[in-house]
Scaffold this motif. Structure first.
Motif, short mmCIF file in Angstrom:
data_model
loop_
_atom_site.label_atom_id
_atom_site.label_comp_id
_atom_site.label_asym_id
_atom_site.label_seq_id
_atom_site.Cartn_x
_atom_site.Cartn_y
_atom_site.Cartn_z
N TYR A 93 -20.45 31.94 27.35
CA TYR A 93 -21.17 32.79 28.31
C TYR A 93 -20.18 33.74 28.97
O TYR A 93 -19.05 33.34 29.28
N CYS A 142 -34.95 38.88 29.15
CA CYS A 142 -33.91 38.60 28.15
C CYS A 142 -34.15 39.45 26.91
O CYS A 142 -35.28 39.60 26.45
N LEU A 158 -21.14 43.54 27.57
CA LEU A 158 -21.17 42.12 27.93
C LEU A 158 -21.45 41.26 26.70
O LEU A 158 -20.83 40.19 26.51
N ALA A 159 -22.36 41.71 25.84
CA ALA A 159 -22.67 40.98 24.60
C ALA A 159 -21.46 40.95 23.67
O ALA A 159 -21.17 39.93 23.03
N THR A 210 -31.00 39.56 32.19
CA THR A 210 -30.83 40.30 33.44
C THR A 210 -31.75 39.66 34.47
O THR A 210 -32.96 39.56 34.27
N VAL A 267 -28.94 38.36 26.06
CA VAL A 267 -28.50 39.00 27.30
C VAL A 267 -29.64 38.90 28.31
O VAL A 267 -30.73 39.45 28.08
N ALA A 320 -29.84 31.51 26.91
CA ALA A 320 -29.51 32.31 28.10
C ALA A 320 -30.21 31.78 29.34
O ALA A 320 -29.64 31.80 30.44
N GLN A 344 -26.27 39.36 35.68
CA GLN A 344 -26.50 39.49 34.23
C GLN A 344 -25.48 38.63 33.48
O GLN A 344 -24.33 38.49 33.92
N TRP A 345 -25.90 38.10 32.36
CA TRP A 345 -24.96 37.37 31.51
C TRP A 345 -25.39 37.44 30.05
O TRP A 345 -26.56 37.69 29.72
N ALA A 346 -24.41 37.22 29.20
CA ALA A 346 -24.63 37.20 27.74
C ALA A 346 -24.16 35.86 27.21
O ALA A 346 -23.21 35.26 27.73
N ALA A 353 -24.81 46.21 29.30
CA ALA A 353 -25.36 45.03 28.63
C ALA A 353 -24.72 44.83 27.26
O ALA A 353 -24.41 43.70 26.86
N ARG A 354 -24.50 45.92 26.54
CA ARG A 354 -23.90 45.79 25.22
C ARG A 354 -22.44 45.35 25.31
O ARG A 354 -21.98 44.53 24.52
#
Length: 291
Positions: free
Chosen positions: A253, A217, A278-279, A231, A229, A207, A240-242, A275-276
């Motif tokens: 990604y 992370c 995105l994951a 932030t 994930v 990440a 934010q990215w996963a 966040a979840r």
């Protein structure tokens, strides 16, 4: 010698010799039976000798015959001591092809003039990735075909040859779209990189490689899949990215930002995904491109 003397001599000789066999029928029959019995015994004895010789020669003949052909893999009835013959395994003569490695001065692949594929199957894959990303926008948000002030579209796909000198050939596909809610606009990005032959990294290490990101992370478990994930601190292009790395080395990604690249549009007031969520998107097979 006179005739009388010859006759006397012959008579005297006949008297001294054994008399001829009796002509009695019973005696003659008995002698015949004894002669036949002796003959049968002689014949039987000769046959027995022949059989004994044959039996004595038999094993040698069998061994000689068996030695002139391959041994049988199995003995009938399973009572023999012969072991099954091992079946020879085919020997592969095909040498695995090593991945192509880029060298300085190599031309760009597939007739390209630079790293970017602007047409053909690879460009088409990037367009497909963009469409999949648009389909993932949740209710309450839209992804219209917005323009920058210079007239260029805020929706764009890209297929890029990503290898550097000395690296295995690999490709990176990306797509960016605007996300709108009311008059506010943010953005989403999806990226899929084909296997590059490099060692696997932990989810958070992976990440941190994206956009040189810094921040906090966490590892999110999605049905047994470990997703990193990250932030950011608000100073990056994305908030934010996963990221998820597949077993074959494909890396995906998915990133989000409340603010778009267009300064004339106000940013979103909330992230598009949790966040979840995105994951979960990072593990979706819709975003995986391995070739």
């Amino acid at each position: 010698m006179k005739e009388e003397e010859l006759g006397e001599a012959l008579h005297d000789l006949m008297v001294r010799t054994t008399p001829p066999p009796s002509m009695d029928p019973a005696s003659a029959l008995d002698q015949g039976r004894r002669a036949l019995k002796r003959r049968r015994i002689a014949v039987t004895g000769a046959a027995a000798v022949t059989l004994a010789v044959g039996l004595g020669a038999g094993p040698a003949l069998v061994v000689h015959y068996a030695g002139s052909r391959p041994a049988s893999p199995m003995v009938a009835g399973g009572t023999g001591t012969s072991r099954p013959l091992a079946t020879p395994r085919p020997v592969s003569t095909v040498t695995p092809k090593a991945p192509a490695t880029r060298k300085s001065g190599d031309p760009w692949p597939e007739g390209q003039t630079d790293r970017t594929a602007t047409a053909g199957p690879r460009a088409d894959r990037a367009v497909t990735l963009m469409n999949e990303l648009s389909s993932s926008v949740p209710a309450g948000f839209t992804s219209p075909n917005l323009k920058y002030p210079d007239g260029l579209s805020m929706r764009w796909p890209q297929a890029q040859y990503a290898s550097n000198d000395g690296e295995q050939d690999y490709w990176q596909y990306q797509a960016t779209i605007p996300v709108q809610k009311g008059d506010r606009v943010g953005k989403l990005l999806a990226s899929s990189t084909t296997p590059d032959g490099k060692p696997a990294l932990t989810p958070c290490k992976l990440a941190q490689k994206f956009w040189g990101g810094t921040g906090s992370c966490t590892v999110v478990d999605v049905a047994g899949k470990k997703v990193g994930v990250l932030t950011t601190n608000g100073h990056d292009s994305y908030d934010q990215w996963a990221v998820y790395r597949y077993a074959d080395g494909t890396v995906v990604y998915v990133a989000q930002a409340k603010k778009s690249d267009s300064n004339d549009r106000p940013p979103l007031q909330q992230p598009v995904f949790t966040a979840r969520q995105l994951a979960e998107l990072a593990t979706s097979p819709n975003f995986k491109i391995s070739t």
